[in-house]
Design a protein around this motif. Structure first.
Motif, PDB file in Angstrom:
ATOM      1  N   ASN A 220       0.817  -1.212   0.000  1.00 29.32           N
ATOM      2  CA  ASN A 220       0.000   0.000   0.000  1.00 29.32           C
ATOM      3  C   ASN A 220       0.852   1.264   0.000  1.00 29.32           C
ATOM      4  N   LYS A 221       1.929   1.244   0.778  1.00 29.19           N
ATOM      5  CA  LYS A 221       2.830   2.397   0.781  1.00 29.19           C
ATOM      6  C   LYS A 221       3.460   2.589  -0.592  1.00 29.19           C
ATOM      7  N   PHE A 222       3.839   1.497  -1.194  1.00 25.18           N
ATOM      8  CA  PHE A 222       4.463   1.554  -2.517  1.00 25.18           C
ATOM      9  C   PHE A 222       3.493   2.156  -3.538  1.00 25.18           C
ATOM     10  N   ILE A 223       2.260   1.672  -3.561  1.00 28.17           N
ATOM     11  CA  ILE A 223       1.244   2.178  -4.493  1.00 28.17           C
ATOM     12  C   ILE A 223       0.983   3.661  -4.241  1.00 28.17           C
ATOM     13  N   ASP A 224       0.908   4.014  -2.965  1.00 27.04           N
ATOM     14  CA  ASP A 224       0.652   5.397  -2.590  1.00 27.04           C
ATOM     15  C   ASP A 224       1.745   6.325  -3.136  1.00 27.04           C
ATOM     16  N   LEU A 225       2.988   5.929  -2.998  1.00 22.78           N
ATOM     17  CA  LEU A 225       4.102   6.755  -3.452  1.00 22.78           C
ATOM     18  C   LEU A 225       4.101   6.891  -4.974  1.00 22.78           C
TER      19      LEU A 225
END
Length: 522
Positions: free
Chosen positions: A446-451
């Motif tokens: 989720n953090k990766f997608i968000d960034l």
């Protein structure tokens, strides 16, 4: 022993008059504090700047130089005063202190009981009031003092009130014949052997600014602390701000639905300190908590502090205020931080060595320096590194987005609205990492997608300012290039299943990034 003679360093006639009303038994000779305007022009010829930098890892403030030179002027006046015998003491005071009513009698007691070369009578500590010490003969026998084995326990705690022998003042002046001063006035061990300095236990004065934590009408600073389940760290965080020798600030605590005892701690502090405001809301995340704090803030400048971090030093606000005055109210003050690595026995590591900063224009033009600031890791996606004018944030509606990497989005959005900046000269922010629950501990899908979503959206936004603001475009593009390095690093740390789940998104992003960064196309 003759009548005790003192010298008082003062800023203006009002301060001097207020001080002299306290001292009817002592002859205090006024010494005007060195003018800051002359210090700024002549500091290289008056002060050893390079040696100061080697000790404190920063440039000295003009006010620090002025303080040191004013104390040296007092030493000179003591040395030249024929009414003082060589082995006798003289008092040195700064006009912004309150004296206890019977300080004169107690000075005589301390001189008789602890005849060291320098007797320190004041220490910058917290106290609600200062009382007239009524000492009987028995009390006088038990009156205490301390000689510090570690100079760190003596230094940086004030130089507002002390006794010094005339022959020691002469000796210090002799030492300056071949060198310029290089110390802060409250770092006694840098100009004299700390084993020959005694500090009394019953202080005879306090600095007037230390002890009021009332709510200021127009605070200079608003410190915003978003809080969620950090009860083991919160008190250290708050104490590190409240211990500052400064009054003109407020703290806004935003409790974001904590399920531990954080709210109780917040309420306890708010009852004790009038300059603390508590906001309690349902858990909505860091961005919403910060935005709530911004909307409540009244200060000219916003400062962001995470509740599991803390500040180190007692003069941070005071030093910030000096910079604001000297640099003519910059829009942004950039501060760096020191990592405290919990899993490595609290080992500390600086985020950046300020001595290695190169090619930053000292004229404070943000547009001109934006790219260099990004390249040298001074302007990055950390709100905690930005002390920013509140008006810029509010009038341009630059609030935190509801993303995990909200600081990246916010920092790029902020850049076009900054005209002037300066760099705070030492890292006071201690950034605690390596603990369970820290805000930036783990890489997740989720953090990766968000960034990726943040950077992709910024690609599109930047095209709109490419021609109108080429310097901002160039700096923000460099910012995104550095962020892209994190995206590639995060992707490499995902497990095989997570990589497969985001592969289409990642490949699409990479093609777009190559067009922007390599081919210069969109």
């Amino acid at each position: 022993m003759g009548k005790l003679i003192g010298y008082v360093i003062y800023n203006n006639d009002e301060d001097l008059s207020s001080f002299l009303q306290q001292s009817n038994k002592t002859l205090f000779i006024p010494v005007k504090k060195q003018e800051l305007s002359s210090i700024q022009l002549l500091k290289d010829s008056l002060f050893n700047i390079e040696r100061f930098k080697s000790i404190f890892n920063r440039e000295p403030f003009s006010d620090e130089i002025a303080n040191t030179l004013s104390h040296i002027m007092c030493w000179r006046k003591i040395a030249e005063n024929d009414a003082i015998n060589d082995n006798e003491y003289a008092l040195i005071a700064e006009s912004d202190i309150s004296l206890i009513p019977n300080f004169y009698e107690l000075c005589q007691v301390y001189i008789e009981k602890y005849p060291y070369d320098i007797i320190k009578l004041q220490r910058n500590i917290k106290s609600n009031n200062i009382q007239d010490l009524k000492l009987s003969n028995g009390d006088i026998e038990n009156i205490g003092a301390v000689i510090y084995s570690n100079s760190n326990e003596l230094d940086s705690y004030g130089s507002s009130f002390y006794l010094i022998r005339k022959n020691i003042a002469k000796k210090l002046l002799d030492n300056l014949k071949n060198d310029k001063p290089f110390w802060r006035s409250d770092y006694f061990s840098l100009f004299y052997d700390h084993s020959k300095i005694v500090e009394i236990n019953e202080y005879l004065s306090h600095k007037k600014s230390n002890y009021k934590k009332e709510s200021p009408e127009k605070p200079l600073f608003s410190v915003i602390v978003p809080i969620y389940n950090v009860e083991n760290y919160l008190q250290q965080c708050l104490d590190s701000v409240l211990n500052q020798d400064f009054n003109n600030f407020e703290i806004i605590l935003v409790n974001d639905g904590s399920t531990d005892h954080c709210l109780d701690i917040c309420i306890k502090y708010a009852k004790k300190y009038q300059n603390i405001t508590v906001v309690s809301q349902m858990n909505q995340g860091l961005s919403v908590a910060r935005n709530s704090g911004i909307k409540m803030a009244r200060g000219e400048y916003l400062i962001f502090l995470d509740p599991d971090d803390f500040w180190e030093g007692k003069n941070i606000f005071e030093d910030l205020e000096k910079i604001i005055i000297e640099k003519n109210n910059p829009d942004l003050i950039i501060n760096t931080f020191t990592y405290q690595l919990i899993k490595e026995n609290n080992r500390r590591e600086s985020s950046i060595n300020l001595n290695n900063i190169r090619d930053i224009d000292d004229k404070q033009d943000f547009d001109k320096n934006y790219k260099r600031l990004v390249e040298q890791t001074l302007y990055i996606g950390f709100a905690q590194m930005k002390i920013i004018k509140r008006e810029i944030v509010v009038s341009n509606n630059i609030y935190f987005s509801y993303k995990i990497f909200e600081d990246v989005d916010w920092s790029i959005a902020l850049a076009p609205h900054i005209k002037t900046f300066c760099i705070f000269p030492y890292p006071f922010y201690i950034y605690r990492v390596g603990r369970i629950g820290a805000l930036t501990e783990f890489v997740t899908r989720n953090k990766f997608i968000d960034l990726i979503e943040i950077v992709s959206n910024k690609f599109e936004e930047l095209q709109q300012i490419k021609n109108a603001s080429p310097k901002i475009y160039e700096g923000s593009l460099t910012f995104l290039q550095k962020t892209n390095n994190y995206i590639e690093l995060y992707y490499s740390r995902l497990d095989a299943n997570e990589k497969f789940a985001v592969s289409t998104l990642y490949e699409s992003y990479i093609r777009k990034a190559e067009n922007i960064f390599i081919k210069g196309l969109y």
